[in-house]
Write a protein that holds these residues in place. Structure first.
Motif, PDB file in Angstrom:
ATOM      1  N   LYS A  62      52.478  14.442  30.861  1.00  0.00           N
ATOM      2  CA  LYS A  62      52.959  15.778  31.160  1.00  0.00           C
ATOM      3  C   LYS A  62      51.880  16.805  30.817  1.00  0.00           C
ATOM      4  CE  LYS A  62      56.720  17.375  28.986  1.00  0.00           C
ATOM      5  NZ  LYS A  62      58.148  17.394  28.682  1.00  0.00           N
ATOM      6  N   GLY A  63      51.619  17.696  31.733  1.00  0.00           N
ATOM      7  CA  GLY A  63      50.669  18.773  31.441  1.00  0.00           C
ATOM      8  C   GLY A  63      49.223  18.330  31.409  1.00  0.00           C
ATOM      9  N   ALA A  64      48.938  17.143  31.961  1.00  0.00           N
ATOM     10  CA  ALA A  64      47.580  16.608  31.857  1.00  0.00           C
ATOM     11  C   ALA A  64      46.575  17.419  32.663  1.00  0.00           C
ATOM     12  CB  ALA A  64      47.559  15.161  32.307  1.00  0.00           C
ATOM     13  N   VAL A  65      47.022  17.983  33.788  1.00  0.00           N
ATOM     14  CA  VAL A  65      46.133  18.861  34.535  1.00  0.00           C
ATOM     15  C   VAL A  65      46.537  20.299  34.193  1.00  0.00           C
ATOM     16  CG1 VAL A  65      45.489  19.666  36.835  1.00  0.00           C
ATOM     17  CG2 VAL A  65      45.631  17.231  36.369  1.00  0.00           C
ATOM     18  N   LYS A  66      45.607  21.043  33.628  1.00  0.00           N
ATOM     19  CA  LYS A  66      45.953  22.367  33.096  1.00  0.00           C
ATOM     20  C   LYS A  66      46.041  23.427  34.176  1.00  0.00           C
ATOM     21  CE  LYS A  66      43.709  21.450  28.665  1.00  0.00           C
ATOM     22  NZ  LYS A  66      44.795  20.578  28.276  1.00  0.00           N
ATOM     23  N   GLY A  67      45.343  23.196  35.262  1.00  0.00           N
ATOM     24  CA  GLY A  67      45.399  24.196  36.315  1.00  0.00           C
ATOM     25  C   GLY A  67      44.750  23.683  37.584  1.00  0.00           C
ATOM     26  N   LEU A  68      45.159  24.244  38.702  1.00  0.00           N
ATOM     27  CA  LEU A  68      44.570  23.873  39.989  1.00  0.00           C
ATOM     28  C   LEU A  68      43.955  25.115  40.613  1.00  0.00           C
ATOM     29  CD1 LEU A  68      47.448  21.736  41.572  1.00  0.00           C
ATOM     30  CD2 LEU A  68      45.370  20.897  40.458  1.00  0.00           C
ATOM     31  N   ILE A  69      42.757  24.983  41.112  1.00  0.00           N
ATOM     32  CA  ILE A  69      42.132  26.089  41.843  1.00  0.00           C
ATOM     33  C   ILE A  69      41.891  25.596  43.262  1.00  0.00           C
ATOM     34  CG2 ILE A  69      40.162  27.683  41.947  1.00  0.00           C
ATOM     35  CD1 ILE A  69      39.735  27.011  38.906  1.00  0.00           C
ATOM     36  N   HIS A  70      42.604  26.217  44.189  1.00  0.00           N
ATOM     37  CA  HIS A  70      42.492  25.829  45.600  1.00  0.00           C
ATOM     38  C   HIS A  70      41.521  26.804  46.255  1.00  0.00           C
ATOM     39  CE1 HIS A  70      44.744  25.608  49.731  1.00  0.00           C
ATOM     40  NE2 HIS A  70      43.477  25.224  49.801  1.00  0.00           N
ATOM     41  N   THR A  71      40.416  26.289  46.755  1.00  0.00           N
ATOM     42  CA  THR A  71      39.411  27.207  47.277  1.00  0.00           C
ATOM     43  C   THR A  71      38.738  26.655  48.542  1.00  0.00           C
ATOM     44  OG1 THR A  71      37.574  28.641  46.594  1.00  0.00           O
ATOM     45  CG2 THR A  71      37.525  26.393  45.755  1.00  0.00           C
ATOM     46  N   THR A  72      37.852  27.451  49.087  1.00  0.00           N
ATOM     47  CA  THR A  72      37.232  27.096  50.367  1.00  0.00           C
ATOM     48  C   THR A  72      35.706  27.094  50.218  1.00  0.00           C
ATOM     49  OG1 THR A  72      37.329  29.436  50.917  1.00  0.00           O
ATOM     50  CG2 THR A  72      39.092  28.075  51.795  1.00  0.00           C
ATOM     51  N   VAL A  73      35.036  26.797  51.315  1.00  0.00           N
ATOM     52  CA  VAL A  73      33.573  26.860  51.306  1.00  0.00           C
ATOM     53  C   VAL A  73      33.187  28.344  51.386  1.00  0.00           C
ATOM     54  CG1 VAL A  73      31.467  26.073  52.462  1.00  0.00           C
ATOM     55  CG2 VAL A  73      33.537  24.652  52.535  1.00  0.00           C
ATOM     56  N   GLY A  74      32.196  28.733  50.605  1.00  0.00           N
ATOM     57  CA  GLY A  74      31.895  30.169  50.540  1.00  0.00           C
ATOM     58  C   GLY A  74      30.461  30.533  50.876  1.00  0.00           C
ATOM     59  N   ASP A  75      30.210  31.823  50.785  1.00  0.00           N
ATOM     60  CA  ASP A  75      28.892  32.361  51.127  1.00  0.00           C
ATOM     61  C   ASP A  75      27.972  32.415  49.905  1.00  0.00           C
ATOM     62  OD1 ASP A  75      30.248  34.318  49.767  1.00  0.00           O
ATOM     63  OD2 ASP A  75      29.850  35.928  51.180  1.00  0.00           O
ATOM     64  N   GLY A  76      26.718  32.778  50.156  1.00  0.00           N
ATOM     65  CA  GLY A  76      25.724  32.871  49.089  1.00  0.00           C
ATOM     66  C   GLY A  76      25.846  34.188  48.324  1.00  0.00           C
ATOM     67  N   PRO A  77      24.854  34.502  47.491  1.00  0.00           N
ATOM     68  CA  PRO A  77      24.911  35.705  46.655  1.00  0.00           C
ATOM     69  C   PRO A  77      25.219  36.976  47.447  1.00  0.00           C
ATOM     70  CG  PRO A  77      23.076  34.339  46.008  1.00  0.00           C
ATOM     71  CD  PRO A  77      23.637  33.710  47.242  1.00  0.00           C
ATOM     72  N   ARG A  78      26.001  37.849  46.813  1.00  0.00           N
ATOM     73  CA  ARG A  78      26.396  39.117  47.445  1.00  0.00           C
ATOM     74  C   ARG A  78      25.902  40.272  46.588  1.00  0.00           C
ATOM     75  NH1 ARG A  78      32.897  38.031  47.849  1.00  0.00           N
ATOM     76  NH2 ARG A  78      32.812  36.204  49.209  1.00  0.00           N
ATOM     77  N   VAL A  79      25.236  41.216  47.248  1.00  0.00           N
ATOM     78  CA  VAL A  79      24.806  42.435  46.537  1.00  0.00           C
ATOM     79  C   VAL A  79      26.026  43.343  46.421  1.00  0.00           C
ATOM     80  CG1 VAL A  79      23.274  44.435  46.583  1.00  0.00           C
ATOM     81  CG2 VAL A  79      22.452  42.200  47.400  1.00  0.00           C
ATOM     82  N   MET A  80      26.417  43.668  45.185  1.00  0.00           N
ATOM     83  CA  MET A  80      27.617  44.479  44.970  1.00  0.00           C
ATOM     84  C   MET A  80      27.264  45.960  44.826  1.00  0.00           C
ATOM     85  SD  MET A  80      29.571  41.834  44.796  1.00  0.00           S
ATOM     86  CE  MET A  80      31.177  42.391  44.255  1.00  0.00           C
ATOM     87  N   ALA A  81      26.136  46.236  44.190  1.00  0.00           N
ATOM     88  CA  ALA A  81      25.734  47.636  43.988  1.00  0.00           C
ATOM     89  C   ALA A  81      24.246  47.684  43.718  1.00  0.00           C
ATOM     90  CB  ALA A  81      26.483  48.227  42.794  1.00  0.00           C
TER      91      ALA A  81
END
Ligand code: DP6
Length: 383
Positions: A362-381
């Protein structure tokens, strides 16, 4: 006048693992590797670099709000100095440019996920550092050229300078000048590809990748055999990605994760990155794949117990439900035992042998993150 740039950089998770250096100072690897860049919407490092002539002399760095010493000749120092050298060359050519290369720097970096939990925080962290400093310095270098610098901060960081599917070519030169990252396919190439991160532990790992891989290089005979198979695996996975052949992609990814962990076990003293929960996740995916008649998901593990499962969007509901069924994240164990009908409703009559998936708690997996393929570095400011 204050000069400042903020850039965020993604995490990448390798399908063909980097494990071993032939030059530990320059960080030149013993084999090429290939990874997928994950979406920054979920996992990222964000770094702000500021240059100001009024700052006290000497550069300073904060990681998640805590100051870290920049050791002379250490990895971070090398990255900063190499980028400064490139900036200095620009300033020498164009005397009108502000002399940023002479100004002390203040650098602050944040991860939105636990550091050193096997979630590649050094990769996104060093990629964000190199990207933000090169943005601050307005360097003309390409991401591949910048990867030569990021590599010297942390090997896997060089792959986080690109989105999508990324290869790090080991190169032949003894000075590392051709050991750089290259995009194999952009993030838009295979939009069906997704990732599920199963957080098994958010604790710091006992053996760092840096120490672990060199112990493997020095003591494991199996490791030398792995080096023989990596080139053909690289070719095969690159063509699987180009052709969007998930079955081949999955088989190679799982095989390479297993070979990598076998090399860790073959190290003296042996290194155990996976735990019982990790091994149960392997069994679960193997059973799902068997029931499906062909791979619908691929597991891979870095230097820690957390699993990353690559799968296609159409299979993701099944994978999530199966993981939740066997590793219920909360107290609602009873409720989750009724997940199989939902799996069947999703169109997959999974008649897999549940008794083969052992040792779940019970509780062996603490969390799931469902995500996708993403882009490279982003200039924020930038100012
Ligand atoms: C298992 O890049 O963290 O995640 O170059 O010493 O900083 P250093 O090592 P690091 O090693 C990553 C190892 C790995 C596999 C991979 O990402 O390819």
């Amino acid at each position: 006048m204050v000069y400042e740039a903020t850039v965020s950089a993604p995490v990448n998770i390798a399908c063909i693992k980097y494990w071993g250096k032939r030059d530990t100072k320059l960080i030149i690897p013993t084999n090429s590797s290939l990874s997928i860049t994950l979406s920054q919407d979920h996992l990222r490092s964000t770094t702000t670099c500021r240059a100001d002539p009024r700052f006290e002399r000497g550069d300073r760095l904060w990681l998640n709000g805590k100051e870290e010493v920049i050791k002379e000749n250490g990895r971070t120092w090398v990255c900063i100095e190499e980028l400064r050298r490139w900036r200095r060359a620009m300033e020498e050519k164009d005397k009108k440019l502000p002399e940023l290369s002479e100004m002390p720097l203040r650098i602050a970096s944040y991860n939105n996920f636990p550091t050193a939990a096997g979630l590649a925080s050094s990769a996104s962290g060093l990629a964000a550092l190199v990207s933000s400093l090169s943005t601050l310095f307005s360097l003309p270098q390409t991401p591949s050229q910048l990867s030569l610098i990021a590599r010297q901060g942390s090997g896997s960081a060089c792959r986080s300078l690109f989105g999508g599917f990324v290869a790090w070519r080991e190169g032949l030169a003894s000075d590392g000048s051709d050991s750089m990252a290259q995009q194999v396919a952009p993030e838009t190439h295979w939009p069906e590809m997704q990732a599920l991160i199963c957080v098994v532990s958010d604790q710091k790992k006992a053996t760092s990748s840096t120490a672990g891989m060199q112990a493997t290089v020095e003591t494991s005979a199996l490791f030398r055999q792995r080096l023989q198979v990596v080139p053909s695996r690289m070719d095969a996975i690159e063509s699987a990605i180009k052709q969007k052949d998930f079955e081949s992609f999955a088989k190679i990814t799982m095989a390479d994760s297993n070979t990598f962990h076998a090399c860790c076990l073959d190290t003296t003293p042996p290194i155990f990155y996976m735990n019982d929960v990790s091994r149960s996740i392997i069994q679960l995916i193997e059973q799902l794949n068997k029931a499906n008649g062909k791979p619908l998901a691929a597991y891979t593990f870095d230097a820690g117990p957390n699993a990353v499962i690559y799968t296609l969007d159409k299979y993701m509901p099944v994978v999530i439900k199966a993981v939740q069924r066997f590793f219920p994240p909360a107290q609602d164990l009873e409720d989750r035992l009724n997940v199989m009908p939902a799996v069947e409703k999703a169109g997959f009559p999974m008649m897999f042998d549940e008794s083969k998936v052992v040792k779940w708690e019970k509780g062996a997996v603490k969390g799931l993150i469902h995500t996708t393929v993403g882009d490279g570095p982003r200039v924020m400011a930038r100012e």
